[in-house]
Scaffold this motif. Structure first.
Motif, PDB file in Angstrom:
ATOM      1  N   GLU A 102       7.070  -7.476  -7.368  1.00  0.00           N
ATOM      2  CA  GLU A 102       6.659  -6.530  -6.412  1.00  0.00           C
ATOM      3  C   GLU A 102       6.886  -5.077  -6.929  1.00  0.00           C
ATOM      4  N   LEU A 106       3.834  -2.543  -6.726  1.00  0.00           N
ATOM      5  CA  LEU A 106       3.838  -1.333  -5.878  1.00  0.00           C
ATOM      6  C   LEU A 106       3.895   0.099  -6.776  1.00  0.00           C
ATOM      7  N   LEU A 125       5.428   3.854   0.856  1.00  0.00           N
ATOM      8  CA  LEU A 125       5.359   3.138  -0.411  1.00  0.00           C
ATOM      9  C   LEU A 125       6.683   3.390  -1.210  1.00  0.00           C
ATOM     10  N   GLN A 128       9.701   1.830  -0.306  1.00  0.00           N
ATOM     11  CA  GLN A 128       9.631   0.319  -0.686  1.00  0.00           C
ATOM     12  C   GLN A 128       9.723   0.174  -2.212  1.00  0.00           C
ATOM     13  N   ILE A 129       9.328   1.226  -2.904  1.00  0.00           N
ATOM     14  CA  ILE A 129       9.711   1.223  -4.379  1.00  0.00           C
ATOM     15  C   ILE A 129      11.034   1.400  -4.716  1.00  0.00           C
TER      16      ILE A 129
END
Length: 169
Positions: A102, A106, A125, A128-129
């Motif tokens: 993931e 991403l 984003l 999330q990374i």
């Protein structure tokens, strides 16, 4: 028959000015990598570094691949059991966890399309990374896995075994 250690082969003189870029023993980053997995060679005597318990279905060699006729439920091998390395396989990349996959997905999305995203989406984003980055870093620290085939003195053969299960005898 004697074994020569690394760098002590009789047909080579030691390098008077070793280059850390060419000698992994002098490069601190690569030295820690090497210490985690022993450098095993074909024909080398080794011993198990930990107790092993092989669980699952054990069948006779002549049995069908489906393995319907189990003959043993588990098998234990004691630490210190000696054997000989028959084969050293080329290093293979470790399997990626779901989180690592993931992160890669991403990160590629951010690299390719981040400049086109609305600021709020780009920020989400990026968060999330950042949350997956520790998994990615841990994955990178492990490096590739070396496997070996070792014939133990008791007759058992361990194939595709992780090299770090063994220590030089």
């Amino acid at each position: 028959m004697g074994h020569w250690g690394e760098g002590s082969r009789p047909d080579r003189e030691p390098d008077p000015d070793p280059d850390p870029d060419l000698d992994p023993d002098l490069d601190p980053d690569r030295r820690s990598e090497r210490s985690m997995t022993p450098q095993l060679q074909e024909g080398q005597r080794v011993k198990l570094a930990a107790d092993l318990r092989l669980a699952g279905t054990v069948v006779t060699a002549e049995a069908s691949p489906a393995g319907g006729d189990a003959v043993v439920g588990s098998l234990a091998l004691a630490s210190g059991t000696a054997g000989t390395v028959e084969r050293v396989d080329a290093p293979r990349e470790r399997e990626q966890s779901r989180e690592v996959r993931e992160y890669v997905r991403l990160k590629a999305l951010m690299d390719d399309f981040g400049h086109q995203m609305p600021p709020a989406s780009r920020q989400q984003l990026a968060e999330q990374i950042a949350s997956l980055e520790p998994e990615w870093i841990a994955h990178g620290e492990h490096g590739p896995r070396v496997t070996v085939r070792v014939r133990l003195d008791n007759g058992f053969v361990l194939d595709d075994a992780h090299a770090d299960l063994f220590a030089p005898a």
